[in-house]
Design a protein around this motif. Structure first.
Motif, PDB file in Angstrom:
ATOM      1  N   SER A  11       0.949  -1.230   0.171  1.00 20.67           N
ATOM      2  CA  SER A  11      -0.041  -0.025   0.081  1.00 20.67           C
ATOM      3  C   SER A  11       0.934   1.156  -0.316  1.00 20.67           C
ATOM      4  CB  SER A  11      -0.999  -0.055   1.213  1.00 20.67           C
ATOM      5  OG  SER A  11      -1.614  -1.157   1.367  1.00 20.67           O
ATOM      6  N   ILE A  12       0.227   2.329  -0.434  1.00 25.38           N
ATOM      7  CA  ILE A  12       0.881   3.503  -0.541  1.00 25.38           C
ATOM      8  C   ILE A  12      -0.277   4.220   0.834  1.00 25.38           C
ATOM      9  CG2 ILE A  12       1.268   6.060  -1.126  1.00 25.38           C
ATOM     10  CD1 ILE A  12       1.497   4.632  -3.896  1.00 25.38           C
ATOM     11  N   VAL A  13       0.483   4.568   2.100  1.00 20.23           N
ATOM     12  CA  VAL A  13      -0.294   5.070   2.858  1.00 20.23           C
ATOM     13  C   VAL A  13       0.180   6.471   3.220  1.00 20.23           C
ATOM     14  CG1 VAL A  13      -0.755   4.776   5.734  1.00 20.23           C
ATOM     15  CG2 VAL A  13      -0.032   2.826   4.104  1.00 20.23           C
ATOM     16  N   ARG A  14      -0.951   7.318   3.391  1.00 17.18           N
ATOM     17  CA  ARG A  14      -0.748   8.887   3.661  1.00 17.18           C
ATOM     18  C   ARG A  14      -1.304   9.321   5.172  1.00 17.18           C
ATOM     19  NH1 ARG A  14      -3.599  13.065  -0.307  1.00 17.18           N
ATOM     20  NH2 ARG A  14      -5.322  11.866   0.817  1.00 17.18           N
ATOM     21  N   THR A  35       4.273   2.024  17.475  1.00 16.71           N
ATOM     22  CA  THR A  35       2.988   3.018  17.669  1.00 16.71           C
ATOM     23  C   THR A  35       3.292   4.139  16.598  1.00 16.71           C
ATOM     24  OG1 THR A  35       2.683   2.792  19.931  1.00 16.71           O
ATOM     25  CG2 THR A  35       1.603   4.608  18.828  1.00 16.71           C
ATOM     26  N   PRO A  36       2.770   3.948  15.381  1.00 18.65           N
ATOM     27  CA  PRO A  36       3.298   5.114  14.284  1.00 18.65           C
ATOM     28  C   PRO A  36       2.731   6.578  14.485  1.00 18.65           C
ATOM     29  CG  PRO A  36       2.595   2.953  13.320  1.00 18.65           C
ATOM     30  CD  PRO A  36       2.336   3.012  14.663  1.00 18.65           C
ATOM     31  N   SER A  37       3.411   7.658  13.930  1.00 18.16           N
ATOM     32  CA  SER A  37       2.607   8.878  14.139  1.00 18.16           C
ATOM     33  C   SER A  37       3.322   9.639  13.008  1.00 18.16           C
ATOM     34  CB  SER A  37       2.714   9.447  15.471  1.00 18.16           C
ATOM     35  OG  SER A  37       4.290   9.535  15.622  1.00 18.16           O
ATOM     36  N   ALA A  38       2.980  10.714  12.724  1.00 14.06           N
ATOM     37  CA  ALA A  38       3.244  11.813  11.673  1.00 14.06           C
ATOM     38  C   ALA A  38       3.024  13.070  12.178  1.00 14.06           C
ATOM     39  CB  ALA A  38       2.682  11.631  10.322  1.00 14.06           C
ATOM     40  N   PRO A  39       3.817  13.801  13.031  1.00 14.56           N
ATOM     41  CA  PRO A  39       3.217  15.154  13.461  1.00 14.56           C
ATOM     42  C   PRO A  39       3.148  15.945  12.371  1.00 14.56           C
ATOM     43  CG  PRO A  39       4.915  13.951  14.942  1.00 14.56           C
ATOM     44  CD  PRO A  39       4.838  13.183  13.852  1.00 14.56           C
ATOM     45  N   ASP A  40       3.994  16.091  11.270  1.00 12.31           N
ATOM     46  CA  ASP A  40       3.975  16.705  10.311  1.00 12.31           C
ATOM     47  C   ASP A  40       3.411  16.359   9.062  1.00 12.31           C
ATOM     48  OD1 ASP A  40       5.140  19.165  11.770  1.00 12.31           O
ATOM     49  OD2 ASP A  40       7.116  18.083  11.441  1.00 12.31           O
ATOM     50  N   GLY A  41       2.863  15.353   9.034  1.00 15.15           N
ATOM     51  CA  GLY A  41       2.554  14.603   7.805  1.00 15.15           C
ATOM     52  C   GLY A  41       3.306  13.741   7.169  1.00 15.15           C
ATOM     53  N   ALA A  42       3.069  12.556   6.437  1.00 15.11           N
ATOM     54  CA  ALA A  42       4.042  11.717   5.785  1.00 15.11           C
ATOM     55  C   ALA A  42       3.070  10.759   5.100  1.00 15.11           C
ATOM     56  CB  ALA A  42       4.694  10.761   6.869  1.00 15.11           C
ATOM     57  N   THR A  43       4.077  10.245   3.991  1.00 13.74           N
ATOM     58  CA  THR A  43       3.431   9.364   3.001  1.00 13.74           C
ATOM     59  C   THR A  43       4.503   7.948   2.991  1.00 13.74           C
ATOM     60  OG1 THR A  43       2.357  11.079   1.758  1.00 13.74           O
ATOM     61  CG2 THR A  43       2.730   8.862   0.661  1.00 13.74           C
ATOM     62  N   ILE A  44       4.000   6.976   3.082  1.00 12.58           N
ATOM     63  CA  ILE A  44       5.011   5.886   2.969  1.00 12.58           C
ATOM     64  C   ILE A  44       4.499   4.721   1.967  1.00 12.58           C
ATOM     65  CG2 ILE A  44       5.888   6.195   5.301  1.00 12.58           C
ATOM     66  CD1 ILE A  44       4.046   3.658   6.081  1.00 12.58           C
ATOM     67  N   LEU A  45       5.550   4.033   1.285  1.00  9.79           N
ATOM     68  CA  LEU A  45       5.334   2.681   0.619  1.00  9.79           C
ATOM     69  C   LEU A  45       5.378   1.493   1.435  1.00  9.79           C
ATOM     70  CD1 LEU A  45       4.817   0.954  -2.012  1.00  9.79           C
ATOM     71  CD2 LEU A  45       7.318   1.079  -2.280  1.00  9.79           C
ATOM     72  N   VAL A  46       4.452   0.805   1.918  1.00  9.27           N
ATOM     73  CA  VAL A  46       4.616  -0.401   2.914  1.00  9.27           C
ATOM     74  C   VAL A  46       4.292  -1.693   2.446  1.00  9.27           C
ATOM     75  CG1 VAL A  46       2.271   0.632   3.864  1.00  9.27           C
ATOM     76  CG2 VAL A  46       4.093  -0.825   5.310  1.00  9.27           C
ATOM     77  N   LYS A  47       4.733  -2.625   2.904  1.00  7.13           N
ATOM     78  CA  LYS A  47       4.332  -3.960   2.643  1.00  7.13           C
ATOM     79  C   LYS A  47       4.399  -4.584   3.986  1.00  7.13           C
ATOM     80  CE  LYS A  47       6.208  -6.312  -1.073  1.00  7.13           C
ATOM     81  NZ  LYS A  47       4.798  -6.441  -1.490  1.00  7.13           N
ATOM     82  N   LEU A  48       3.330  -5.558   4.126  1.00  8.91           N
ATOM     83  CA  LEU A  48       2.878  -6.363   5.450  1.00  8.91           C
ATOM     84  C   LEU A  48       2.941  -7.717   5.157  1.00  8.91           C
ATOM     85  CD1 LEU A  48       0.260  -3.701   6.571  1.00  8.91           C
ATOM     86  CD2 LEU A  48       2.548  -3.875   7.245  1.00  8.91           C
ATOM     87  N   HIS A  49       3.226  -8.410   6.068  1.00  8.23           N
ATOM     88  CA  HIS A  49       2.875  -9.897   6.037  1.00  8.23           C
ATOM     89  C   HIS A  49       3.358 -10.817   4.805  1.00  8.23           C
ATOM     90  CE1 HIS A  49       0.265 -10.630   9.841  1.00  8.23           C
ATOM     91  NE2 HIS A  49       0.097  -9.225   9.504  1.00  8.23           N
ATOM     92  N   HIS A  50       4.776 -10.472   4.549  1.00  6.52           N
ATOM     93  CA  HIS A  50       5.342 -11.205   3.569  1.00  6.52           C
ATOM     94  C   HIS A  50       6.698 -11.847   3.770  1.00  6.52           C
ATOM     95  CE1 HIS A  50       8.405  -8.111   2.437  1.00  6.52           C
ATOM     96  NE2 HIS A  50       7.541  -7.274   3.081  1.00  6.52           N
ATOM     97  N   PHE A  51       7.137 -11.767   5.106  1.00  3.77           N
ATOM     98  CA  PHE A  51       8.438 -12.021   5.797  1.00  3.77           C
ATOM     99  C   PHE A  51       8.302 -13.622   5.984  1.00  3.77           C
ATOM    100  CE2 PHE A  51       9.035  -7.617   6.090  1.00  3.77           C
ATOM    101  CZ  PHE A  51      10.132  -7.263   6.511  1.00  3.77           C
ATOM    102  N   ASP A  52       9.565 -14.098   5.899  1.00  3.83           N
ATOM    103  CA  ASP A  52       9.613 -15.448   6.676  1.00  3.83           C
ATOM    104  C   ASP A  52       9.597 -15.227   7.939  1.00  3.83           C
ATOM    105  OD1 ASP A  52      10.975 -17.633   7.839  1.00  3.83           O
ATOM    106  OD2 ASP A  52      12.464 -17.867   6.433  1.00  3.83           O
TER     107      ASP A  52
END
Length: 215
Positions: free
Chosen positions: A45-48, A95-112
């Motif tokens: 996902s791209i998460v904003r 516990t993620p946060s973005a005091p000034d805002g952020a956009t990330i590319l993230v991948k979940l649940h694909h690790f060994d």
């Protein structure tokens, strides 16, 4: 929920053509590139994060990998500005946060499930034609810079994802630009041609042969 869940198919998702989808937390939205599962999912996902937004504390049973595209992404482990590449292995918690805002590319649940390797690379501080980020027996992750007009041969026996950070390229009749995403299935052999301004891309390969058969 199943989005682009057939990993034997080539997929292109253009940033400008996809919609932001609200998450359960106010101020946090996602563009879903692929997904298998509901809120806990194998997902790309791209998460904003809007300025001041937070996400509740959670454990990544299947691991988390992200690249900060814009702003500064924060948790109790630090503040990660644009260009930060982070791998939080299975069982990690934050516990993620973005005091000034952020956009990330993230991948979940694909690790060994046995992976416990933590990675943090400040890619903004390093410039090279190819910047390795992570590599093991299952996958290889890097940022590559393709010169203007360069023809790049792609051999992806284990599949590949290419995410455009800057510039753009053409492949198989499609033109991809900033924040567009291409997923190539295992066994792909193709060519990409960088645009007039070249391309800077995040590339992940080898991992798609490890998708569970019942996914």
């Amino acid at each position: 929920m199943r989005i682009n869940a057939d990993f034997s198919r080539r997929v292109v998702v253009r940033f400008d053509d996809s919609d932001w989808v609200p998450s359960p937390m106010p101020g946090v939205e996602r563009k879903m590139l692929d997904r298998i599962g509901a809120e806990v999912a194998r997902a790309t996902s791209i998460v904003r994060y809007a300025p001041g937004s937070t996400f509740s504390a959670h454990t990544h049973d299947g691991g988390e990998e992200y690249l900060v595209l814009d702003g500064t992404f924060c948790d109790e482990h630090g503040a990660f500005p644009v260009g930060s590449y982070v791998r939080n292995p299975p069982t990690s918690r934050h516990t993620p946060s973005a005091p000034d805002g952020a956009t990330i590319l993230v991948k979940l649940h694909h690790f060994d499930p046995a992976d416990r390797t933590e990675v943090h690379v400040d890619t903004a501080a390093r410039d090279a034609p190819r910047l390795p980020l992570f590599s093991d027996s299952r996958e290889d992750v890097a940022i590559e810079r393709w010169a203007p007009g360069a023809e790049v041969s792609i051999d992806a026996p284990g599949g590949m994802e290419v995410f455009v950070l800057e510039g753009g390229f053409a492949e198989a009749g499609d033109t991809l630009r900033r924040w567009d995403w291409l997923r190539l299935p295992p066994g792909t052999a193709t060519k990409a041609k960088a645009g007039a301004d070249g391309a800077r891309v995040w590339v992940k390969s080898g991992h798609l042969v490890h998708v569970p058969a019942d996914a």
